[in-house]
Design an enzyme around this catalytic site. Structure first.
Site, PDB file in Angstrom:
ATOM      1  N   HIS A  24       1.043  -1.176   0.072  1.00  0.00           N
ATOM      2  CA  HIS A  24       0.018   0.156  -0.011  1.00  0.00           C
ATOM      3  C   HIS A  24       0.789   1.491   0.010  1.00  0.00           C
ATOM      4  O   HIS A  24       0.648   2.045   1.060  1.00  0.00           O
ATOM      5  CB  HIS A  24      -1.019   0.044   0.923  1.00  0.00           C
ATOM      6  CG  HIS A  24      -0.818  -0.265   2.526  1.00  0.00           C
ATOM      7  ND1 HIS A  24       0.184   0.477   3.103  1.00  0.00           N
ATOM      8  CD2 HIS A  24      -1.449  -0.880   3.536  1.00  0.00           C
ATOM      9  CE1 HIS A  24       0.256   0.362   4.327  1.00  0.00           C
ATOM     10  NE2 HIS A  24      -0.654  -0.471   4.650  1.00  0.00           N
ATOM     11  N   HIS A  78      -5.723  -9.034  14.104  1.00  0.00           N
ATOM     12  CA  HIS A  78      -5.702  -7.790  13.206  1.00  0.00           C
ATOM     13  C   HIS A  78      -6.549  -8.185  11.772  1.00  0.00           C
ATOM     14  O   HIS A  78      -6.262  -9.075  11.247  1.00  0.00           O
ATOM     15  CB  HIS A  78      -4.577  -7.270  12.865  1.00  0.00           C
ATOM     16  CG  HIS A  78      -4.155  -6.099  11.703  1.00  0.00           C
ATOM     17  ND1 HIS A  78      -5.247  -4.791  11.802  1.00  0.00           N
ATOM     18  CD2 HIS A  78      -3.388  -5.713  10.973  1.00  0.00           C
ATOM     19  CE1 HIS A  78      -4.553  -4.141  11.136  1.00  0.00           C
ATOM     20  NE2 HIS A  78      -3.492  -4.535  10.534  1.00  0.00           N
ATOM     21  N   GLU A  80      -6.692  -6.273   8.804  1.00  0.00           N
ATOM     22  CA  GLU A  80      -6.295  -5.751   7.573  1.00  0.00           C
ATOM     23  C   GLU A  80      -6.150  -7.013   6.675  1.00  0.00           C
ATOM     24  O   GLU A  80      -5.691  -8.178   7.283  1.00  0.00           O
ATOM     25  CB  GLU A  80      -4.894  -4.892   7.823  1.00  0.00           C
ATOM     26  CG  GLU A  80      -4.728  -4.439   6.312  1.00  0.00           C
ATOM     27  CD  GLU A  80      -3.521  -3.190   6.375  1.00  0.00           C
ATOM     28  OE1 GLU A  80      -3.222  -3.063   7.540  1.00  0.00           O
ATOM     29  OE2 GLU A  80      -3.500  -2.373   5.354  1.00  0.00           O
ATOM     30  N   ASP A  82      -4.239  -8.421   4.461  1.00  0.00           N
ATOM     31  CA  ASP A  82      -3.155  -9.266   4.262  1.00  0.00           C
ATOM     32  C   ASP A  82      -3.007 -10.443   5.481  1.00  0.00           C
ATOM     33  O   ASP A  82      -2.537 -11.376   5.127  1.00  0.00           O
ATOM     34  CB  ASP A  82      -1.929  -8.383   4.458  1.00  0.00           C
ATOM     35  CG  ASP A  82      -1.844  -7.564   5.718  1.00  0.00           C
ATOM     36  OD1 ASP A  82      -2.804  -6.950   6.070  1.00  0.00           O
ATOM     37  OD2 ASP A  82      -0.471  -7.049   5.938  1.00  0.00           O
ATOM     38  N   HIS A 145      -1.537  -0.736  14.197  1.00  0.00           N
ATOM     39  CA  HIS A 145      -2.087   0.458  13.739  1.00  0.00           C
ATOM     40  C   HIS A 145      -3.444   0.498  13.301  1.00  0.00           C
ATOM     41  O   HIS A 145      -3.827   1.549  12.368  1.00  0.00           O
ATOM     42  CB  HIS A 145      -0.980   0.740  12.437  1.00  0.00           C
ATOM     43  CG  HIS A 145      -1.316  -0.399  11.289  1.00  0.00           C
ATOM     44  ND1 HIS A 145      -1.632   0.222   9.930  1.00  0.00           N
ATOM     45  CD2 HIS A 145      -1.541  -1.540  10.978  1.00  0.00           C
ATOM     46  CE1 HIS A 145      -1.745  -0.943   9.124  1.00  0.00           C
ATOM     47  NE2 HIS A 145      -1.371  -1.802   9.716  1.00  0.00           N
ATOM     48  N   ASP A 164       1.310  -7.277  13.371  1.00  0.00           N
ATOM     49  CA  ASP A 164       2.196  -6.179  12.579  1.00  0.00           C
ATOM     50  C   ASP A 164       3.286  -5.871  13.537  1.00  0.00           C
ATOM     51  O   ASP A 164       4.383  -5.104  12.726  1.00  0.00           O
ATOM     52  CB  ASP A 164       1.272  -5.039  12.329  1.00  0.00           C
ATOM     53  CG  ASP A 164       0.359  -5.224  10.686  1.00  0.00           C
ATOM     54  OD1 ASP A 164       1.052  -6.255  10.011  1.00  0.00           O
ATOM     55  OD2 ASP A 164      -0.534  -4.450  10.571  1.00  0.00           O
ATOM     56  N   TYR A 192       9.676  -0.490   7.599  1.00  0.00           N
ATOM     57  CA  TYR A 192       8.330  -0.939   7.991  1.00  0.00           C
ATOM     58  C   TYR A 192       7.723   0.217   9.241  1.00  0.00           C
ATOM     59  O   TYR A 192       6.571   0.692   9.005  1.00  0.00           O
ATOM     60  CB  TYR A 192       8.254  -2.294   8.636  1.00  0.00           C
ATOM     61  CG  TYR A 192       7.123  -2.864   8.780  1.00  0.00           C
ATOM     62  CD1 TYR A 192       6.547  -3.791   8.006  1.00  0.00           C
ATOM     63  CD2 TYR A 192       6.371  -2.743  10.128  1.00  0.00           C
ATOM     64  CE1 TYR A 192       5.240  -4.461   8.128  1.00  0.00           C
ATOM     65  CE2 TYR A 192       5.093  -3.287  10.385  1.00  0.00           C
ATOM     66  CZ  TYR A 192       4.517  -4.011   9.640  1.00  0.00           C
ATOM     67  OH  TYR A 192       3.409  -4.651   9.871  1.00  0.00           O
ATOM     68  N   HIS A 223       4.572 -10.667   9.861  1.00  0.00           N
ATOM     69  CA  HIS A 223       5.468 -10.260   8.542  1.00  0.00           C
ATOM     70  C   HIS A 223       6.876 -10.630   8.807  1.00  0.00           C
ATOM     71  O   HIS A 223       7.450 -10.106   9.955  1.00  0.00           O
ATOM     72  CB  HIS A 223       5.136  -8.795   7.744  1.00  0.00           C
ATOM     73  CG  HIS A 223       3.899  -8.518   7.695  1.00  0.00           C
ATOM     74  ND1 HIS A 223       3.322  -9.127   6.680  1.00  0.00           N
ATOM     75  CD2 HIS A 223       3.021  -7.830   8.360  1.00  0.00           C
ATOM     76  CE1 HIS A 223       1.940  -8.411   6.526  1.00  0.00           C
ATOM     77  NE2 HIS A 223       2.097  -7.516   7.578  1.00  0.00           N
TER      78      HIS A 223
HETATM   79 FE1  FEO Z   1      -1.877  -4.067   8.994  1.00  0.00          FE
HETATM   80 FE2  FEO Z   1       0.000  -6.448   8.150  1.00  0.00          FE
HETATM   81  O1  FEO Z   1      -1.366  -5.315   8.229  1.00  0.00           O
END
Ligand code: FEO
Length: 390
Positions: A24, A78, A80, A82, A145, A164, A192, A223
């Site tokens: 993103h 989370h 999001e 991904d 986040h 994250d 990151y 990640h």
């Molecule tokens: Fe906030 Fe890895 O997504």
């Protein structure tokens, strides 16, 4: 296709996204992984999902260690996409699963997917869920986040599943930090943090503080690579503490773009002035560097000089893009200096100043010059910078 044991009966079942080059808006030269984990206990528990495009791989990896019909829980740290994109697929495969998440997580799931029939265990700060021999403890980290963000601590294994937080966009042959050059992992952890977590420095401080009473000997993020052992865990927690403090390292960054070379000449002169003052300086041409790489340089800088050509009485587009991006990230406590090369109408440096002011930065008197700067003008901007920053 193999799950990888990271602790006795706890497996990495994530996927590696070797093709990801932009997450993103920020560049990911080392690509990324979407890490999920399976805990084999009386109640088999999956922690986090994966991006939908790589769902099949995650599902097959989970199957190497667990039968989906026997999975009791899915922890959603989370929402999001991904990490949650393939949750509808997991829930179709194993509709008996109860989702463990916080109330913001439940709301976000419902706002992303058709969640009809899904059952939940809603947790809040400090709640514990026993899955057999193990106890899962949940620590919400709101706005680190997203509002729903939380981390899961496996008490008996001293393992933090941090989603994250503490992650890096690193895709390597190994999933462990110890097998990858530490400089690479830290550089990507910094990229990151700068590009994703900068707006949430205070929340990062709070999260680090809320973890201080936990005994952690492994951090397995959502990640990149896993921090294992006291030394690596302390390294990344201490590094986060430093980054979230907003402390600078006293150097300068000169960021510019150029149309016909004039702003580049000014940028060279500004850099040269910092050199003369003994202030370490990094020069970043937005023609050659992506804005997301520049912000990693900017994160620990004290002084930020931004130079733009005037185009149609406006900021040069790459400079406007950069300023919008850093304003969103909300870097704090910097000193900004604007410079501008114009043709017939001065004033665009003030647009840069406005961004500085909106970010709460201290500003210096801008410098603008018409058409191509000759050696006198270049000397003038050098002297101007030295005067402003002395
Ligand atoms: Fe906030 Fe890895 O997504």
């Amino acid at each position: 296709m193999k799950a990888i044991e990271i602790k006795k009966d706890i497996y990495w079942t994530g996927v590696k996204d070797w093709t990801l080059t932009n997450f993103h808006g920020h560049l990911t030269p080392m690509h990324s992984t979407y890490n999920s984990y399976v805990i084999l206990d009386e109640k088999i528990t999956i922690v986090d999902g994966a991006k939908i495009t790589l769902s099949d791989e995650m599902v097959e990896r989970v199957k190497t260690v667990a039968d989906f019909s026997k999975v009791s829980y899915l922890v959603v740290n989370h929402v999001e996409m991904d990490h949650s994109g393939n949750i509808p697929i997991l829930m179709k495969l194993a509709p008996q699963i109860k989702i463990i998440t916080d109330s913001a997580g439940k709301m976000a799931l419902e706002e992303h997917y058709d969640t009809t029939g899904w059952e939940y265990v809603i947790v809040k700060a400090g709640d514990e869920v026993s899955i057999g021999k193990r106890t899962l403890v949940f620590v919400p980290t709101p706005m680190l986040h997203w509002p729903d963000s939380m981390v899961t601590y496996v008490k008996e294994d001293r393992l933090l599943l941090s989603n994250d937080a503490f992650g890096q966009h690193v895709c390597a042959s190994s999933i462990f930090v110890k097998d990858v050059p530490i400089g690479v992992v830290l550089k990507e952890a910094k990229n990151y943090y700068a590009n994703i977590l900068t707006p949430f420095g205070m929340q990062a401080v709070k999260a680090v503080e809320s973890l201080k009473d936990l005994e952690i000997d492994m951090i397995a993020p959502g990640h990149g690579c896993i921090w294992s052992g006291g030394e690596e865990v302390s390294l990344i927690i201490d590094t986060y503490r430093k980054w979230s403090s907003g402390e600078d390292k006293g150097y300068a960054v000169v960021v510019y773009d150029t149309m016909w070379g004039s702003t580049a000449k000014l940028a060279d002169a500004v850099k040269s002035a910092f050199d003369d003052m003994g202030i370490p300086v990094v020069k970043c041409s937005l023609k050659d560097m992506h804005y997301s790489v520049v912000v990693t340089e900017l994160m620990e800088a004290k002084y930020v000089a931004v130079g733009t050509p005037t185009l149609n009485n406006q900021l040069y587009p790459s400079i406007a893009q950069f300023l919008t991006y850093i304003k969103g990230l909300g870097f704090k406590n910097k000193v900004g200096f604007a410079f501008n090369s114009y043709g017939w109408k001065p004033g665009v440096a003030n647009y840069i100043q406005e961004y500085f002011t909106q970010m709460g930065w201290q500003t210096k008197e801008p410098f603008a010059e018409r058409f191509v700067p000759n050696s006198d003008i270049l000397e003038q901007i050098k002297e101007h910078v030295k005067k402003q920053f002395s």
